[in-house]
Design a protein around this motif. Structure first.
Motif, PDB file in Angstrom:
ATOM      1  N   THR A 121       1.991  -0.827   2.985  1.00 27.09           N
ATOM      2  CA  THR A 121       2.094   0.610   2.353  1.00 27.09           C
ATOM      3  C   THR A 121       2.260   0.575   0.976  1.00 27.09           C
ATOM      4  OG1 THR A 121       3.338   1.149   4.350  1.00 27.09           O
ATOM      5  CG2 THR A 121       3.774   2.498   2.291  1.00 27.09           C
TER       6      THR A 121
ATOM      7  N   ARG B 140      -1.544  -0.414  -0.474  1.00 30.55           N
ATOM      8  CA  ARG B 140      -2.728   0.762  -0.136  1.00 30.55           C
ATOM      9  C   ARG B 140      -2.161   1.834  -1.128  1.00 30.55           C
ATOM     10  NH1 ARG B 140      -2.191   3.884   4.268  1.00 30.55           N
ATOM     11  NH2 ARG B 140      -4.182   4.540   3.947  1.00 30.55           N
TER      12      ARG B 140
ATOM     13  N   GLN C 135      -2.417  -6.164  -5.604  1.00 30.63           N
ATOM     14  CA  GLN C 135      -3.179  -6.209  -4.707  1.00 30.63           C
ATOM     15  C   GLN C 135      -4.334  -7.142  -4.848  1.00 30.63           C
ATOM     16  OE1 GLN C 135      -4.238  -1.859  -4.843  1.00 30.63           O
ATOM     17  NE2 GLN C 135      -5.323  -2.175  -6.886  1.00 30.63           N
TER      18      GLN C 135
ATOM     19  N   GLU D  28      -5.762   1.573   9.894  1.00 25.12           N
ATOM     20  CA  GLU D  28      -6.119   1.781   8.513  1.00 25.12           C
ATOM     21  C   GLU D  28      -6.604   0.498   7.888  1.00 25.12           C
ATOM     22  OE1 GLU D  28      -3.085   4.323   6.961  1.00 25.12           O
ATOM     23  OE2 GLU D  28      -3.907   5.720   7.638  1.00 25.12           O
ATOM     24  N   ALA D  29      -5.654  -0.432   8.374  1.00 20.41           N
ATOM     25  CA  ALA D  29      -5.706  -1.905   7.594  1.00 20.41           C
ATOM     26  C   ALA D  29      -6.908  -2.706   8.177  1.00 20.41           C
ATOM     27  CB  ALA D  29      -4.560  -2.505   7.635  1.00 20.41           C
TER      28      ALA D  29
END
Length: 118
Positions: free
Chosen positions: A29, A32, A58, A114-115
């Protein structure tokens, strides 16, 4: 016991599967959203006494490996505790789970979709 692999470190980090599943939701979370943060934990039995902290960004490779092939039901309260700590100056503190028997609906499925990971 699950394993967290971070960056080029030759040292895998052992984290109990259920805790790792909750941590994964919080970490994914934050990443992202493009947010960097620290992740801290106390060393477990069998390790030198102390604690460790990672800077999570990231651009650094991250992999979650689970021993149990089945996804556990997630605790909304535990995820919220992890997210609250993530938004503090101390970063995510891997804290023990509070007992919560109400399953989360939708969040795990949505994040996995989503991932694109499991």
């Amino acid at each position: 016991m699950g394993t967290l692999y971070y960056g080029d470190s030759g040292t895998p980090i052992g984290i109990e599967d259920r805790a790792l599943a909750h941590l994964k939701v919080a970490v994914v979370t934050k990443l992202r959203r493009g947010e960097s943060f620290t992740l801290s934990w106390q060393h477990t039995d069998g390790q030198p006494r102390g604690r460790s902290t990672l800077w999570i960004h990231q651009s650094i490779p991250l992999r979650f490996v689970f021993d149990d092939p089945e996804r556990p039901e997630l605790s909304r309260e535990w995820i919220e505790d992890l997210m609250r700590s993530a938004n503090s100056t101390g970063g995510i503190q891997l804290v023990p789970e509070n007992v919560d028997t109400a399953p989360i609906t939708g969040i795990d499925t949505q994040l996995h979709a989503e991932a694109g990971s499991g």
